[in-house]
Design a protein around this motif. Sequence first.
Motif, PDB file in Angstrom:
ATOM      1  N   UNK A 151     -72.607  43.780  31.990  1.00  0.00           N
ATOM      2  CA  UNK A 151     -73.510  44.694  32.748  1.00  0.00           C
ATOM      3  C   UNK A 151     -73.463  45.991  32.572  1.00  0.00           C
ATOM      4  N   UNK A 152     -72.662  46.609  31.449  1.00  0.00           N
ATOM      5  CA  UNK A 152     -72.789  48.036  31.188  1.00  0.00           C
ATOM      6  C   UNK A 152     -73.738  48.399  30.125  1.00  0.00           C
ATOM      7  N   UNK A 196     -74.057  57.453  25.916  1.00  0.00           N
ATOM      8  CA  UNK A 196     -75.171  58.060  26.744  1.00  0.00           C
ATOM      9  C   UNK A 196     -76.375  57.226  26.707  1.00  0.00           C
ATOM     10  N   UNK A 197     -76.690  56.861  25.644  1.00  0.00           N
ATOM     11  CA  UNK A 197     -77.991  56.100  25.575  1.00  0.00           C
ATOM     12  C   UNK A 197     -77.715  54.601  26.100  1.00  0.00           C
ATOM     13  N   UNK A 198     -76.622  54.058  26.148  1.00  0.00           N
ATOM     14  CA  UNK A 198     -76.596  52.662  26.441  1.00  0.00           C
ATOM     15  C   UNK A 198     -75.849  52.560  27.775  1.00  0.00           C
ATOM     16  N   UNK A 199     -75.162  53.378  28.361  1.00  0.00           N
ATOM     17  CA  UNK A 199     -74.592  53.282  29.563  1.00  0.00           C
ATOM     18  C   UNK A 199     -73.751  54.452  30.133  1.00  0.00           C
ATOM     19  N   UNK A 200     -73.219  54.281  31.041  1.00  0.00           N
ATOM     20  CA  UNK A 200     -72.363  55.566  31.907  1.00  0.00           C
ATOM     21  C   UNK A 200     -71.312  56.045  30.784  1.00  0.00           C
ATOM     22  N   UNK A 201     -71.065  57.175  30.563  1.00  0.00           N
ATOM     23  CA  UNK A 201     -70.082  57.447  29.550  1.00  0.00           C
ATOM     24  C   UNK A 201     -68.824  58.004  30.170  1.00  0.00           C
ATOM     25  N   UNK A 202     -68.488  57.662  31.515  1.00  0.00           N
ATOM     26  CA  UNK A 202     -67.222  58.293  32.064  1.00  0.00           C
ATOM     27  C   UNK A 202     -66.257  57.728  31.802  1.00  0.00           C
TER      28      UNK A 202
END
Length: 210
Positions: A151-152, A196-202
Amino acid sequence: MNAQRHTPSVTEVRDAEILDAVADGIRRYGPRKLTAQDVADAAGMSRMTVYRAMGSMDNAILLALTREFTRAVARVQATLPAPGTTVSGATRLALFLGAGAREFVASELVASVRTHQPELLEPYLSGRLGRSQEVVLAAIAELRDAGIADGSIAPSAASALTLLFLLRGVALGAPLLRADGAFERTSTELTELVAAALANTADVHSAQLN
């Protein structure tokens, strides 16, 4: 049940010995000066055996490059956080791309071919999707699929082929980037941009620090 270990055939052993000699010769002499006789002498076999196994010296060099890329992919994969940890599939993919660019640039074999016979390497990387790029593309696709599964990564996110082109662009631009002292920063930025383009970068920064 334990998987059976593969026992290399006589042909596989012979080919590995030839490719070892090719890779070593490229690093020492450069691809232009390396001859089939050099390879044969180093591998302890006849020149005709080298030709029968490889077809030509250009093909032998390309096969050595493919093996180099395959091993590089395996090394990068081994450094990634394990699946099922708190690190998402999107982050694992982003880390793979940044580390992949560094592996390409760190390869003495690739550097020697690029310096001494760029006309052999450039079409191999830019003119077609050769076996080396297929190996990298398959690894990217596997990581992308894992990110979609957890789901990421959204199914509509950048394709594996697009991500391969991003990786290749940074890797091929390495001579210019290194001259300006910007390669390491650019590799890190590649990781961050993809995340950043694919998912949350946390979780990207914490994964890079570990």
